[in-house]
Design an enzyme around this catalytic site. Structure first.
Site, PDB file in Angstrom:
ATOM      1  CD  GLU A   6       4.960 115.348 -16.955  1.00  0.00           C
ATOM      2  OE1 GLU A   6       4.920 114.798 -18.076  1.00  0.00           O
ATOM      3  OE2 GLU A   6       5.933 116.011 -16.555  1.00  0.00           O
ATOM      4  CB  CYS A  35       1.380 107.882 -19.290  1.00  0.00           C
ATOM      5  SG  CYS A  35       3.044 107.896 -18.630  1.00  0.00           S
TER       6      CYS A  35
HETATM    7  P1  NAP Z   1      -7.091 110.843 -13.339  1.00  0.00           P
HETATM    8  O1  NAP Z   1      -8.436 110.276 -13.149  1.00  0.00           O
HETATM    9  O2  NAP Z   1      -6.980 112.125 -14.090  1.00  0.00           O
HETATM   10  O3  NAP Z   1      -6.504 111.023 -11.852  1.00  0.00           O
HETATM   11  C1  NAP Z   1      -5.185 111.458 -11.609  1.00  0.00           C
HETATM   12  C2  NAP Z   1      -5.139 112.222 -10.290  1.00  0.00           C
HETATM   13  O4  NAP Z   1      -5.873 113.434 -10.445  1.00  0.00           O
HETATM   14  C3  NAP Z   1      -5.809 111.493  -9.121  1.00  0.00           C
HETATM   15  O5  NAP Z   1      -5.171 111.882  -7.932  1.00  0.00           O
HETATM   16  C4  NAP Z   1      -7.228 112.046  -9.169  1.00  0.00           C
HETATM   17  O6  NAP Z   1      -7.897 111.975  -7.926  1.00  0.00           O
HETATM   18  C5  NAP Z   1      -6.968 113.485  -9.550  1.00  0.00           C
HETATM   19  N1  NAP Z   1      -8.050 114.116 -10.274  1.00  0.00           N
HETATM   20  C6  NAP Z   1      -8.696 113.640 -11.354  1.00  0.00           C
HETATM   21  N2  NAP Z   1      -9.625 114.525 -11.780  1.00  0.00           N
HETATM   22  C7  NAP Z   1      -9.551 115.575 -10.930  1.00  0.00           C
HETATM   23  C8  NAP Z   1     -10.263 116.800 -10.826  1.00  0.00           C
HETATM   24  N3  NAP Z   1     -11.234 117.114 -11.667  1.00  0.00           N
HETATM   25  N4  NAP Z   1      -9.947 117.650  -9.815  1.00  0.00           N
HETATM   26  C9  NAP Z   1      -8.958 117.342  -8.946  1.00  0.00           C
HETATM   27  N5  NAP Z   1      -8.253 116.193  -8.990  1.00  0.00           N
HETATM   28  C10 NAP Z   1      -8.535 115.319  -9.964  1.00  0.00           C
HETATM   29  O7  NAP Z   1      -6.119 109.844 -14.033  1.00  0.00           O
HETATM   30  P2  NAP Z   1      -5.914 108.301 -13.666  1.00  0.00           P
HETATM   31  O8  NAP Z   1      -7.004 107.523 -14.233  1.00  0.00           O
HETATM   32  O9  NAP Z   1      -5.613 108.170 -12.228  1.00  0.00           O
HETATM   33  O10 NAP Z   1      -4.558 107.988 -14.435  1.00  0.00           O
HETATM   34  C11 NAP Z   1      -4.525 107.509 -15.731  1.00  0.00           C
HETATM   35  C12 NAP Z   1      -4.193 108.613 -16.707  1.00  0.00           C
HETATM   36  O11 NAP Z   1      -2.987 109.255 -16.320  1.00  0.00           O
HETATM   37  C13 NAP Z   1      -3.937 108.065 -18.096  1.00  0.00           C
HETATM   38  O12 NAP Z   1      -4.526 108.913 -19.039  1.00  0.00           O
HETATM   39  C14 NAP Z   1      -2.418 108.097 -18.197  1.00  0.00           C
HETATM   40  O13 NAP Z   1      -1.944 108.141 -19.516  1.00  0.00           O
HETATM   41  C15 NAP Z   1      -2.095 109.329 -17.416  1.00  0.00           C
HETATM   42  N6  NAP Z   1      -0.701 109.311 -16.935  1.00  0.00           N
HETATM   43  C16 NAP Z   1       0.197 110.158 -17.484  1.00  0.00           C
HETATM   44  C17 NAP Z   1       1.539 110.126 -17.086  1.00  0.00           C
HETATM   45  C18 NAP Z   1       2.576 111.028 -17.703  1.00  0.00           C
HETATM   46  O14 NAP Z   1       3.676 111.082 -17.176  1.00  0.00           O
HETATM   47  N7  NAP Z   1       2.281 111.729 -18.792  1.00  0.00           N
HETATM   48  C19 NAP Z   1       1.928 109.198 -16.115  1.00  0.00           C
HETATM   49  C20 NAP Z   1       0.965 108.347 -15.566  1.00  0.00           C
HETATM   50  C21 NAP Z   1      -0.344 108.418 -15.970  1.00  0.00           C
HETATM   51  P3  NAP Z   1      -8.889 110.746  -7.556  1.00  0.00           P
HETATM   52  O15 NAP Z   1      -8.079 109.522  -7.603  1.00  0.00           O
HETATM   53  O16 NAP Z   1      -9.338 111.122  -6.207  1.00  0.00           O
HETATM   54  O17 NAP Z   1      -9.980 110.758  -8.601  1.00  0.00           O
END
Ligand code: NAP
Length: 464
Positions: A232, A266
């Site tokens: 997602e 998102c």
């Molecule tokens: P993110 O940086 O990708 O992090 C999301 C989760 O994934 C966190 O727990 C993060 O851990 C972990 N993570 C990130 N990179 C990783 C990797 N390389 N290996 C393992 N784990 C990893 O995203 P965010 O900044 O928290 O959230 C914002 C994004 O999420 C936006 O793009 C938003 O649109 C999207 N989003 C989508 C939805 C949907 O339903 N489609 C809903 C909400 C948000 P850490 O925190 O430890 O880095």
């Protein structure tokens, strides 16, 4: 050497709010063994009992709504007056997925055939790993947690380093409900450890919610291990205000859709196309309502717009705005009207840009902050072309009084969800999914259960 711990810096004042130790190799091994050991008994537990335990956990979670609201404000900056809506959404989704489980997970009957007994069972996958983001830390996590458990899987949750306490609070609620040991566990994990778990062959599905680069890393870690991956991801969600729209409702709903949670949703509205007939009054009303926000500390009950999650996120949005303005865009909101707005901090005034086009990053790249670009269009055709001109496809919305036209336009939009006269909302009865870079797979609804189970066919010859 990799760090053994991490800090959560609060956007409220930049101080260290929490510090947590990452799980070490031994703890990770123990958690995987416990999840695996608990799975068969949990899957054999009748659905009604699983439902009762999950419902009890929801009760326990909801009972502490005030505390959750305050902790959300500290961890990620949600104004305290809006914290309860996240708890309410958690409850709504959880209760819906619990309520439909018995029917959705029932055996699939394929019709009578003489001499045979045939049906398809929906069996759990095994151990599910949920990786959750900070922006809606409870709402995003619940989408996979409750259905995964209801389907008979055991679970490990890795929550964002910005919101580690949210993971712990969900675990508290399940513990209070009396969930058996090993069925739901929370681990604080580095990216490296998360990737290692995914590649360990000890988890059977990863439910990831987060950024496009994060999703790509998860897919890479999973490659060759034959486990399911639900992604997602991000969005650049468009709205189209048709000439026949209810102007007042469109303005009110779209301002909220663009700026709720400081635009860090998102499915926040990130670009708006308005028919020329309504363009002037729409822009005027939109900018006027935007100026009413009260930017300030999320702990102040009067605040309606909190800081974004961190200063770098505010700088990113400031950069998009500056670049657009340098390229000819006009900014309609004067940041000096927001005394809390301060460069070098996560406190950022909302901004409304006109005279924008798709060559500007603010109209093509996910902003994930309190900024919106508005463009004038002359026809449905033009709006459809612009709405589809994006690498993302999470949700899209039209404002119109003509349902048939809305459906016809929606049929041509590349999107996971198509709204009419609403936006920035998840209905748990509908599939939550995205196209293009917004993701793969689906959560919520009866279809969400299909992703968290696998079919097992029973083909029994009864007459020999
Ligand atoms: P993110 O940086 O990708 O992090 C999301 C989760 O994934 C966190 O727990 C993060 O851990 C972990 N993570 C990130 N990179 C990783 C990797 N390389 N290996 C393992 N784990 C990893 O995203 P965010 O900044 O928290 O959230 C914002 C994004 O999420 C936006 O793009 C938003 O649109 C999207 N989003 C989508 C939805 C949907 O339903 N489609 C809903 C909400 C948000 P850490 O925190 O430890 O880095």
């Amino acid at each position: 050497m990799a760090s053994a711990s991490f800090q959560t810096i609060t956007p409220v004042d930049g101080s260290v709010y929490l510090e947590r130790r990452y799980a070490d190799d031994g703890e990770i091994d123990d958690a995987l063994s416990a999840a695996s050991a608990a799975q068969a008994a949990w899957a054999a537990t009748p659905i009604s009992e699983r439902a009762a335990l999950c419902a009890k956990a929801v009760d326990a979670f909801v009972a502490k709504a005030d505390r959750h609201a305050e902790e959300l404000a500290w961890q990620m900056g949600r104004p305290i007056r809006f914290g309860h809506s996240e708890v309410g959404g958690f409850e709504e989704r959880a209760r819906h997925m619990i309520a439909i489980a018995e029917e959705v997970l029932a055996d699939v009957q394929v019709g009578e055939k003489e001499g045979f007994l045939r049906y398809i069972k929906r069996v759990p996958l095994g151990v599910v790993l949920t990786v959750a983001p900070w922006n809606y830390p409870y709402l995003t996590a619940v989408n996979s947690i409750v259905p995964a458990l209801m389907a008979g899987n055991t679970m490990i949750l890795k929550h964002a380093s910005q919101t580690p306490r949210c993971g712990e609070r969900i675990a508290d609620a399940f513990a209070e409900a009396g969930l058996p040991d090993g069925v739901f566990q929370v681990l604080h994990l580095s990216h490296e450890a998360t990737a290692k778990i995914i590649a360990s062959d000890e988890v059977d599905f990863v439910a990831f919610t987060g950024s496009v680069p994060g999703g790509a890393s998860i897919e890479k870690a999973a490659a060759g291990h034959f486990l399911g991956v639900g992604l997602e991801l991000g969005g650049k969600d468009p709205a189209y205000v048709r000439a026949d729209a209810n102007l007042g409702h469109a303005i009110e709903n779209l301002v909220d859709g663009a700026f709720f949670n400081s635009g860090q949703s998102c499915c926040a509205i990130e670009r708006i196309y308005v028919h020329a007939d309504l363009y002037e009054p729409f822009v005027e009303g939109f900018a006027e309502l935007t100026r009413q926000y009260k930017l300030g500390s999320p702990l102040d009950p009067g605040t309606t717009l909190g800081p974004v999650v961190r200063t770098s996120a505010a700088d990113f949005v400031r950069g998009q705005v500056e670049e657009a303005v340098a390229a000819g865009a006009k900014a309609l909101v004067d940041p000096t009207g927001f005394p809390a707005d301060a460069p070098g901090t996560p406190y950022l005034a909302p901004q409304v840009l006109v005279d924008v086009d798709h060559s500007m990053r603010v109209m093509s790249e996910e902003s994930f902050g309190p900024v919106i670009g508005i463009m004038k269009v002359g026809s449905d055709e033009e709006a459809i072309g612009l709405m589809n001109d994006s690498p993302f496809g999470l949700t899209a919305a039209v404002w119109t009084e003509d349902t048939e036209a809305a459906i016809a336009i929606g049929d041509r939009i590349e999107t996971g969800t198509w709204f009419m006269n609403r936006c920035d909302y998840l209905d748990p009865a509908l599939a939550w999914t995205g196209v293009k870079h917004s993701g793969r797979g689906c959560t919520l609804s009866r279809l969400g259960y299909e992703v968290l189970t696998r079919p097992k066919s029973y083909h029994l010859r009864t007459a020999t």
